[in-house]
Design an enzyme around this catalytic site. Structure first.
Site, PDB file in Angstrom:
ATOM      1  N   GLN A   1       3.261   9.942   0.693  1.00 32.59           N
ATOM      2  CA  GLN A   1       4.544   9.236   0.866  1.00 32.59           C
ATOM      3  C   GLN A   1       5.504   9.474  -0.305  1.00 32.59           C
ATOM      4  O   GLN A   1       6.682   9.155  -0.213  1.00 32.59           O
ATOM      5  CB  GLN A   1       4.314   7.736   1.054  1.00 32.59           C
ATOM      6  CG  GLN A   1       3.626   7.392   2.375  1.00 32.59           C
ATOM      7  CD  GLN A   1       3.377   5.910   2.509  1.00 32.59           C
ATOM      8  OE1 GLN A   1       2.379   5.403   2.025  1.00 32.59           O
ATOM      9  NE2 GLN A   1       4.309   5.215   3.145  1.00 32.59           N
TER      10      GLN A   1
ATOM     11  N   GLY B   1       0.842  -1.191   0.000  1.00 32.06           N
ATOM     12  CA  GLY B   1       0.000   0.000   0.000  1.00 32.06           C
ATOM     13  C   GLY B   1       0.878   1.241   0.000  1.00 32.06           C
ATOM     14  O   GLY B   1       2.006   1.216   0.494  1.00 32.06           O
TER      15      GLY B   1
ATOM     16  N   HIS C   1      -4.615   1.888   7.441  1.00 33.80           N
ATOM     17  CA  HIS C   1      -3.230   2.383   7.527  1.00 33.80           C
ATOM     18  C   HIS C   1      -3.014   3.511   6.508  1.00 33.80           C
ATOM     19  O   HIS C   1      -2.458   4.559   6.835  1.00 33.80           O
ATOM     20  CB  HIS C   1      -2.272   1.207   7.275  1.00 33.80           C
ATOM     21  CG  HIS C   1      -0.817   1.561   7.211  1.00 33.80           C
ATOM     22  ND1 HIS C   1       0.125   1.012   8.053  1.00 33.80           N
ATOM     23  CD2 HIS C   1      -0.133   2.401   6.393  1.00 33.80           C
ATOM     24  CE1 HIS C   1       1.325   1.518   7.767  1.00 33.80           C
ATOM     25  NE2 HIS C   1       1.196   2.352   6.755  1.00 33.80           N
ATOM     26  N   GLU C   2      -3.491   3.291   5.275  1.00 35.63           N
ATOM     27  CA  GLU C   2      -3.260   4.278   4.208  1.00 35.63           C
ATOM     28  C   GLU C   2      -4.134   5.524   4.403  1.00 35.63           C
ATOM     29  O   GLU C   2      -3.683   6.643   4.137  1.00 35.63           O
ATOM     30  CB  GLU C   2      -3.507   3.657   2.834  1.00 35.63           C
ATOM     31  CG  GLU C   2      -2.638   2.441   2.492  1.00 35.63           C
ATOM     32  CD  GLU C   2      -1.150   2.681   2.670  1.00 35.63           C
ATOM     33  OE1 GLU C   2      -0.692   3.832   2.568  1.00 35.63           O
ATOM     34  OE2 GLU C   2      -0.423   1.699   2.938  1.00 35.63           O
TER      35      GLU C   2
ATOM     36  N   CYS D   1       5.789   0.116   7.255  1.00 38.10           N
ATOM     37  CA  CYS D   1       5.464   1.290   6.450  1.00 38.10           C
ATOM     38  C   CYS D   1       6.671   1.640   5.587  1.00 38.10           C
ATOM     39  O   CYS D   1       7.799   1.659   6.082  1.00 38.10           O
ATOM     40  CB  CYS D   1       5.114   2.451   7.383  1.00 38.10           C
ATOM     41  SG  CYS D   1       4.655   3.953   6.499  1.00 38.10           S
ATOM     42  N   LEU D   2       6.417   1.938   4.313  1.00 38.51           N
ATOM     43  CA  LEU D   2       7.530   2.281   3.420  1.00 38.51           C
ATOM     44  C   LEU D   2       8.219   3.567   3.850  1.00 38.51           C
ATOM     45  O   LEU D   2       9.355   3.815   3.471  1.00 38.51           O
ATOM     46  CB  LEU D   2       7.027   2.412   1.977  1.00 38.51           C
ATOM     47  CG  LEU D   2       6.519   1.104   1.340  1.00 38.51           C
ATOM     48  CD1 LEU D   2       6.058   1.346  -0.084  1.00 38.51           C
ATOM     49  CD2 LEU D   2       7.592   0.028   1.385  1.00 38.51           C
TER      50      LEU D   2
ATOM     51  N   HIS E   1      -2.577   7.866   6.668  1.00 38.17           N
ATOM     52  CA  HIS E   1      -1.553   8.712   6.035  1.00 38.17           C
ATOM     53  C   HIS E   1      -2.152  10.005   5.491  1.00 38.17           C
ATOM     54  O   HIS E   1      -1.529  11.064   5.545  1.00 38.17           O
ATOM     55  CB  HIS E   1      -0.883   7.978   4.864  1.00 38.17           C
ATOM     56  CG  HIS E   1       0.272   7.103   5.254  1.00 38.17           C
ATOM     57  ND1 HIS E   1       1.393   7.593   5.874  1.00 38.17           N
ATOM     58  CD2 HIS E   1       0.497   5.776   5.083  1.00 38.17           C
ATOM     59  CE1 HIS E   1       2.251   6.598   6.082  1.00 38.17           C
ATOM     60  NE2 HIS E   1       1.728   5.480   5.615  1.00 38.17           N
TER      61      HIS E   1
END
Ligand SMILES: [Zn+2]
Length: 181
Positions: free
Chosen positions: A51, A46, A136-137, A94-95, A140
């Protein structure tokens, strides 16, 4: 398509609240494609636009396993309509916080409305990994990170580690403004 650089903790950009998207056009679809390519390259399941430094309410998800056909999903202006009382726990990463994982408890199912990549209004009843990933996304898009859902002690340790990493990074990244978490 092109791979975009990822914004990494403690970059304050990650704390911005992303803006609603007013028009789904070619430029936005190009950004969605770039986000997917960046996510596949990382690799991750994701990615939110913020990001890659774009404060827009868009995210991409693909939960297909390595040996499965890719199943890219684009969510524009996603909004949680309903959350289940039942909770589930997943180990999240997380990236933007590379190589750190922690268990997070969230509602086990969510109903989300969004626009797809053609600008069509859609609704999804997500459960399991899709429910967790969507939450989660969407976090963000509101400047919230998964480490905000763990204990303050653990969070402070992670943030401290990433601040140190950013400080020790060679090249022009030593501008004082860069280190404000
Ligand atoms: Zn993330």
């Amino acid at each position: 398509m092109s791979i975009k650089p990822l914004i990494i903790l403690p970059d304050p950009v990650l704390r911005q609240v992303s803006k609603p998207i007013e028009r789904v056009d070619g430029a936005l679809r190009k950004l969605a494609d770039d986000m997917l390519e960046t996510m596949y390259d990382a690799p991750g399941i994701g990615l939110a636009a913020i990001q890659v430094g774009e404060p827009l309410r868009m995210l991409v998800i693909d939960l297909a396993k390595e040996d499965e056909t890719p199943a890219p999903h684009v969510f524009i202006n996603p909004e949680v309509l309903d959350s289940a009382d039942q909770r589930s726990v997943y180990e999240e990463g997380c990236l933007s916080i590379p190589d750190y994982y922690a268990e997070v408890e969230r509602p086990a199912a969510v109903r989300v409305k969004y626009l797809d990549r053609d600008g069509k209004l859609q609704e999804i009843e997500a459960e399991g990994l899709m429910a967790t990933c969507l939450q989660h996304e969407i976090d963000h898009l509101n400047g919230v990170l998964f480490i905000d859902h763990i204990s303050k002690l653990k969070r402070d340790m992670v943030v401290k580690k990433f601040k140190k990493l950013a400080r020790d990074k060679p090249s022009g990244s030593k501008a004082p403004g860069k280190l404000v978490g």
